[in-house]
Design a protein around this motif. Structure first.
Motif, PDB file in Angstrom:
ATOM      1  N   ARG A   1       0.657  -1.241  -0.005  1.00 31.86           N
ATOM      2  CA  ARG A   1      -0.024   0.059   0.059  1.00 31.86           C
ATOM      3  C   ARG A   1       0.773   1.401   0.192  1.00 31.86           C
ATOM      4  O   ARG A   1       0.183   2.337  -0.685  1.00 31.86           O
ATOM      5  N   GLU A   2       2.132   1.270   0.674  1.00 30.98           N
ATOM      6  CA  GLU A   2       2.692   2.444   0.731  1.00 30.98           C
ATOM      7  C   GLU A   2       3.443   2.657  -0.637  1.00 30.98           C
ATOM      8  O   GLU A   2       3.311   4.087  -0.998  1.00 30.98           O
ATOM      9  N   LEU A   3       3.747   1.926  -1.404  1.00 30.86           N
ATOM     10  CA  LEU A   3       4.333   1.851  -3.038  1.00 30.86           C
ATOM     11  C   LEU A   3       2.879   2.624  -3.585  1.00 30.86           C
ATOM     12  O   LEU A   3       3.206   3.504  -4.390  1.00 30.86           O
ATOM     13  N   LEU A   4       1.956   1.904  -3.546  1.00 28.19           N
ATOM     14  CA  LEU A   4       0.745   2.386  -4.235  1.00 28.19           C
ATOM     15  C   LEU A   4       0.632   3.891  -3.918  1.00 28.19           C
ATOM     16  O   LEU A   4      -0.103   4.705  -4.897  1.00 28.19           O
ATOM     17  N   ASP A   5       0.589   4.282  -2.699  1.00 27.30           N
ATOM     18  CA  ASP A   5       0.376   5.701  -2.566  1.00 27.30           C
ATOM     19  C   ASP A   5       1.455   6.631  -3.024  1.00 27.30           C
ATOM     20  O   ASP A   5       1.009   7.834  -3.612  1.00 27.30           O
ATOM     21  N   VAL A   6       2.511   6.443  -2.612  1.00 23.48           N
ATOM     22  CA  VAL A   6       3.925   7.033  -3.218  1.00 23.48           C
ATOM     23  C   VAL A   6       3.429   7.155  -4.844  1.00 23.48           C
ATOM     24  O   VAL A   6       3.798   8.481  -5.408  1.00 23.48           O
ATOM     25  N   LEU A   7       3.204   6.042  -5.568  1.00 24.86           N
ATOM     26  CA  LEU A   7       3.121   6.188  -6.993  1.00 24.86           C
ATOM     27  C   LEU A   7       1.672   6.619  -7.453  1.00 24.86           C
ATOM     28  O   LEU A   7       1.652   6.771  -8.643  1.00 24.86           O
ATOM     29  N   ARG A   8       0.822   6.831  -6.601  1.00 26.70           N
ATOM     30  CA  ARG A   8      -0.420   7.154  -6.907  1.00 26.70           C
ATOM     31  C   ARG A   8      -1.263   6.332  -7.962  1.00 26.70           C
ATOM     32  O   ARG A   8      -1.878   6.579  -8.621  1.00 26.70           O
ATOM     33  N   ILE A   9      -1.306   4.998  -7.457  1.00 27.08           N
ATOM     34  CA  ILE A   9      -1.877   4.003  -8.294  1.00 27.08           C
ATOM     35  C   ILE A   9      -2.949   3.444  -7.391  1.00 27.08           C
ATOM     36  O   ILE A   9      -2.678   2.933  -6.195  1.00 27.08           O
ATOM     37  N   PRO A  10      -4.265   3.594  -7.649  1.00 27.94           N
ATOM     38  CA  PRO A  10      -5.347   2.954  -6.779  1.00 27.94           C
ATOM     39  C   PRO A  10      -5.266   1.583  -7.011  1.00 27.94           C
ATOM     40  O   PRO A  10      -5.190   1.029  -7.971  1.00 27.94           O
ATOM     41  N   GLU A  11      -5.502   1.038  -5.575  1.00 26.09           N
ATOM     42  CA  GLU A  11      -5.381  -0.454  -5.786  1.00 26.09           C
ATOM     43  C   GLU A  11      -6.742  -1.176  -6.429  1.00 26.09           C
ATOM     44  O   GLU A  11      -6.475  -2.371  -6.751  1.00 26.09           O
TER      45      GLU A  11
END
Length: 270
Positions: A229-239
């Motif tokens: 989840r942390e990477l998704l937030d940094v890269l702005r990719i919705p799960e």
């Protein structure tokens, strides 16, 4: 055979009784393999000894919009997959019922976003060779260097992996980020794209990937085998765009298209 108590002149003993003949279906003698590569798609049929009894191959277009950009047409790859399956089965004079299962091996990292309601890609697939995300790599490396995510993912920041290609498509294709956040646009590498189409597409297709493909997205935590989840937030990719991560070998589902309707999809590996 099984044993049952019965009477004899010498007393009670155990007598063998034949088992009833049950109508077990015959076990299929063949398996099929989809080999979706960078330049072509191949389908091979193997017999029980591992010998190839039929094979068909079809190339697809390499698209170069500008220097450093490499694209494939997702619909062309899907059509080629259907064609080579049909050709190989016809070549060997086999039917779907002759296949115990099919599996998929695929080009790594190549990134597709498509609409889950229509099955249509929002843009061409960004191929693993594509370097258009080089600016993202530079920007993210300023905080933590090129190994910023290596402890979690095992991978350095690079243009190869799917994460930044997803980000690029979300940032540059009009309306796609909003559709992705609403769950209408989904992501997959080629294994996911083909499995989704084979298992029904817009009519309940399976949105899944295996751990080997997931490991090459740079979004999976190698310790938990889950999306980080942390990477998704940094890269702005919705799960919501990401497929469910599965083992590399299990019965995922069955093919809903002809050919080979009814065959089990049982493995994915890069």
């Amino acid at each position: 055979m099984y044993l049952k108590a019965c009477a004899t002149p010498a007393g009670s003993t155990l007598c063998p009784i034949p088992l009833p003949q049950l109508p077990y279906p015959p076990v299929p003698n063949y398996i099929g393999s989809i080999d979706q590569g960078t330049t072509s798609t191949r389908f091979c049929v193997f017999d029980a000894s591992g010998k190839i009894v039929a094979s068909a191959q079809k190339e697809h277009e390499q698209i170069y919009p500008q220097a450093g950009w490499v694209e494939h047409g997702p619909e062309e790859i899907w059509r080629a997959t259907q064609d080579v399956i049909a050709q190989a089965l016809q070549q060997a004079k086999l039917h779907a019922s002759d296949l115990a299962a099919i599996g998929i091996t695929n080009q790594r990292e190549t990134t597709v976003l498509w609409n889950r309601k229509t099955g249509k890609a929002v843009a061409n697939a960004l191929v693993w060779q594509d370097t258009r995300v080089d600016d993202y790599v530079t920007a993210l490396s300023r905080d933590g260097g090129p190994d910023r995510f290596r402890a979690k993912t095992g991978l350095p920041l690079s243009t190869y992996f799917s994460s930044l290609k997803i980000r690029w498509l979300l940032d540059h294709v009009p309306g796609v980020r909003e559709q992705a956040e609403a769950g209408d646009v989904i992501f997959g590498n080629i294994d996911t794209f083909l499995t989704w189409h084979l298992s029904g597409g817009p009519e309940g297709g399976l949105h899944i990937t295996d751990v080997t493909n997931a490991s090459r997205t740079q979004l999976m935590d190698l310790d938990t085998l889950r999306w980080e989840r942390e990477l998704l937030d940094v890269l702005r990719i919705p799960e919501a765009v990401l497929p469910r991560i599965c083992p590399s070998v299990e019965v995922y589902g069955t093919v809903k298209n002809n050919p080979p309707r009814g065959t089990r999809v049982c493995g994915t590996l890069v």
